[in-house]
Motif scaffolding. Structure first.
Motif, short mmCIF file in Angstrom:
data_model
loop_
_atom_site.label_atom_id
_atom_site.label_comp_id
_atom_site.label_asym_id
_atom_site.label_seq_id
_atom_site.Cartn_x
_atom_site.Cartn_y
_atom_site.Cartn_z
N TRP A 171 37.09 -95.46 2.32
CA TRP A 171 37.14 -95.31 3.78
C TRP A 171 36.64 -96.58 4.46
CZ3 TRP A 171 34.31 -95.72 8.14
CH2 TRP A 171 34.70 -94.99 9.27
N ARG A 172 35.50 -97.08 3.99
CA ARG A 172 34.89 -98.25 4.63
C ARG A 172 35.79 -99.47 4.50
NH1 ARG A 172 31.70 -97.68 8.42
NH2 ARG A 172 30.68 -96.03 7.22
N THR A 173 36.44 -99.63 3.34
CA THR A 173 37.33 -100.77 3.13
C THR A 173 38.47 -100.71 4.15
OG1 THR A 173 36.80 -100.59 0.79
CG2 THR A 173 38.68 -101.96 1.33
N THR A 211 30.66 -98.07 16.66
CA THR A 211 31.87 -97.52 16.07
C THR A 211 31.46 -96.61 14.92
OG1 THR A 211 32.19 -99.24 14.42
CG2 THR A 211 33.22 -99.61 16.55
N ASP A 212 32.20 -95.57 14.73
CA ASP A 212 32.07 -94.64 13.61
C ASP A 212 30.80 -93.77 13.68
OD1 ASP A 212 31.91 -93.51 11.01
OD2 ASP A 212 31.17 -95.38 10.15
N ARG A 213 29.61 -94.38 13.63
CA ARG A 213 28.37 -93.58 13.56
C ARG A 213 27.51 -93.73 14.82
NH1 ARG A 213 26.35 -94.74 7.34
NH2 ARG A 213 28.30 -94.14 6.34
N SER A 214 26.74 -92.69 15.10
CA SER A 214 25.92 -92.70 16.32
C SER A 214 24.49 -93.16 16.06
CB SER A 214 25.91 -91.30 16.93
OG SER A 214 25.31 -90.42 16.01
N ASP A 235 34.16 -86.67 15.21
CA ASP A 235 33.17 -85.63 15.44
C ASP A 235 32.77 -85.10 14.06
OD1 ASP A 235 31.82 -83.28 15.89
OD2 ASP A 235 33.12 -82.64 17.56
N PHE A 236 31.66 -85.62 13.53
CA PHE A 236 31.26 -85.27 12.16
C PHE A 236 30.83 -83.81 12.01
CE2 PHE A 236 29.85 -89.95 12.01
CZ PHE A 236 31.03 -90.37 11.42
N VAL A 237 30.25 -83.24 13.07
CA VAL A 237 29.85 -81.82 12.99
C VAL A 237 31.12 -80.97 12.81
CG1 VAL A 237 28.73 -79.89 14.18
CG2 VAL A 237 27.81 -82.19 14.45
N ALA A 275 24.39 -90.54 10.44
CA ALA A 275 24.99 -89.51 11.29
C ALA A 275 25.97 -88.61 10.53
CB ALA A 275 25.67 -90.16 12.49
N PRO A 276 26.89 -89.17 9.71
CA PRO A 276 27.83 -88.26 9.03
C PRO A 276 27.15 -87.33 8.05
CG PRO A 276 28.17 -90.55 8.32
CD PRO A 276 27.24 -90.58 9.48
N ALA A 277 26.07 -87.78 7.39
CA ALA A 277 25.38 -86.89 6.44
C ALA A 277 24.69 -85.75 7.20
CB ALA A 277 24.36 -87.69 5.62
N ASP A 287 24.79 -90.98 -1.57
CA ASP A 287 24.88 -92.24 -0.84
C ASP A 287 26.31 -92.69 -0.52
OD1 ASP A 287 23.49 -94.16 0.49
OD2 ASP A 287 23.18 -95.47 -1.23
N PHE A 288 27.25 -91.76 -0.49
CA PHE A 288 28.65 -92.03 -0.13
C PHE A 288 29.38 -92.88 -1.18
CE2 PHE A 288 27.68 -91.28 4.60
CZ PHE A 288 28.42 -90.13 4.66
N THR A 289 28.80 -93.06 -2.39
CA THR A 289 29.50 -93.90 -3.39
C THR A 289 29.98 -93.05 -4.58
OG1 THR A 289 27.56 -94.45 -4.74
CG2 THR A 289 27.98 -95.86 -2.82
N HIS A 339 30.31 -84.84 0.95
CA HIS A 339 30.44 -85.39 2.31
C HIS A 339 31.46 -86.52 2.41
CE1 HIS A 339 26.27 -83.93 3.98
NE2 HIS A 339 26.97 -82.95 3.43
N ASN A 340 31.95 -87.04 1.27
CA ASN A 340 33.11 -87.94 1.35
C ASN A 340 33.92 -87.88 0.05
OD1 ASN A 340 31.85 -89.75 -0.43
ND2 ASN A 340 32.23 -91.55 0.83
N ASP A 341 35.14 -88.43 0.14
CA ASP A 341 36.06 -88.38 -1.01
C ASP A 341 35.54 -89.19 -2.19
OD1 ASP A 341 37.87 -86.80 0.41
OD2 ASP A 341 39.09 -88.49 1.06
O1 AHR Z 1 30.71 -92.95 8.49
C1 AHR Z 1 31.87 -92.53 7.87
C2 AHR Z 1 31.61 -92.27 6.43
O2 AHR Z 1 31.07 -93.42 5.83
C3 AHR Z 1 32.82 -91.93 5.61
O3 AHR Z 1 33.06 -90.58 5.50
C4 AHR Z 1 32.39 -92.42 4.27
O4 AHR Z 1 33.40 -92.47 3.32
C5 AHR Z 1 31.81 -93.71 4.66
O5 AHR Z 1 31.17 -94.40 3.70
#
Ligand code: AHR
Length: 321
Positions: free
Chosen positions: A43-45, A116-119, A135-137, A171-173, A199-201, A226-228
């Motif tokens: 996602w980040r890439t 961008t992306d996170r709050s 909207d992560f919620v 924020a997404p977690a 840790d999203f990895t 919480h992520n793919d």
């Molecule tokens: O902030 C978005 C999240 O951060 C994505 O869901 C995740 O894959 C990324 O690392």
């Protein structure tokens, strides 16, 4: 020559000169300093590529800094952008708290900030112009609703859920956990029996899933990641433990990256909730408006869908990330 005629003539000469000047000399390009979280996921890439490609296409000078998932690196990058007097600072904050001081420094230097992306959690909302992102919620709720539906279709048996959380304090977690819990708490048969950060990895997702499997074994019925990327890492751990991901353990995750679609087509992942990383066009558009002093919405939300395994093969060719 009469002074008025001289002024008119001078004006005409200036107008002619600027009309024939190359565009780059006539208008100074917008300079944006962007601090990215890191390169922790597929996602980040895609998010980095969207921002860099759009900036290039739009003739915006982008000063890009990769924080490698560390807040102190983001603070350093923001301070360096202030020192370089960029027109605007944008960043995707690795965690929610601890931003007041550096954002006040940007405000004092009269450099606007876009998230961008996170709050962030700040006492003064005027420290940033807008937040562009999902909207992560709601994403957490969508994951929960899919599971409720699955449980109902499968005779409402008790299901033990393990959860792989994103980066602690991000924020997404926080939001994906809250949204999911809000929806499943109405069903006493759905129990989160273990929850830990990956840790999203992929690497961490695999490692934590191995630990879950070691202590809970075959009693795990569902994985909520919480992520793919963490789900894909966990799939490997499940297979290495001799179990079938997507069958012995139902897997629900978030992002909707191509890797998740491939896993769904292989029958190893059951559903992914979309979270779009393609924020580049909205960021550059908002940045131009903010620098020009035009109003922008305080919150710009991205519309997203839910993709269960049944539609994966049909949808994969349409995926852009
Ligand atoms: O902030 C978005 C999240 O951060 C994505 O869901 C995740 O894959 C990324 O690392």
């Amino acid at each position: 020559m009469h002074p008025t005629r001289r002024t008119i003539l001078a004006g005409a000469v200036l107008a002619l000169a600027s009309a024939t000047l190359p565009h780059a000399m006539a208008a100074k390009p917008l300079v944006i300093g962007f601090s990215q979280v890191g390169a922790e996921s597929e996602w980040r890439t895609a998010n980095t590529a969207s921002i860099k490609d759009t900036a290039k296409k739009e003739g915006v000078t982008l000063k890009f800094a990769d924080a490698q998932q560390r807040q102190e690196n983001q603070v350093k990058a923001i301070r360096s952008f202030i020192a370089q007097k960029v027109d605007l600072i944008a960043f995707s904050p690795v965690v929610e708290s601890g931003w007041d001081t550096v954002l006040r420094e940007a405000k004092a230097a009269k450099i606007p900030v876009i998230l961008t992306d996170r709050s962030v959690n700040v006492s003064d909302p005027s420290l940033y112009a807008t937040l562009i992102g999902s909207d992560f919620v709601e994403e957490g709720r969508k994951a929960g609703r899919w599971l409720l539906d699955y449980a109902k279709k499968n005779g409402d048996k008790p299901l033990n859920i393990v959860e792989l959380q994103g980066t602690v304090g991000s924020a997404p977690a926080i939001d994906r956990k809250a949204g999911f819990e809000e929806v499943i708490k109405g069903n006493p048969k759905l129990r989160v029996v273990r929850t830990q950060t990956g840790d999203f990895t992929r690497a961490k997702g695999k490692e934590v899933m191995e630990a879950f499997l070691k202590s809970l074994g075959k009693s795990i019925n569902v994985l909520y990641a919480h992520n793919d990327d963490m789900a894909i890492g966990a799939i490997q751990a499940i297979e290495e433990a001799g179990l079938k991901p997507g069958k012995d353990i139902i897997i629900v995750s978030i992002d909707g990256v191509k890797g998740a679609f491939q896993a769904m087509m292989a029958g190893k992942l059951n559903v992914t909730v979309e979270c779009s990383p393609l924020l580049g066009p909205q960021l550059i558009d908002a940045a131009r408006k903010v620098v020009a002093g035009q109003p922008v919405e305080k919150r710009i939300i991205v519309n997203e869908g839910v993709f269960p395994a049944e539609v994966a093969a049909k949808e994969l060719p349409n995926r852009k990330y």
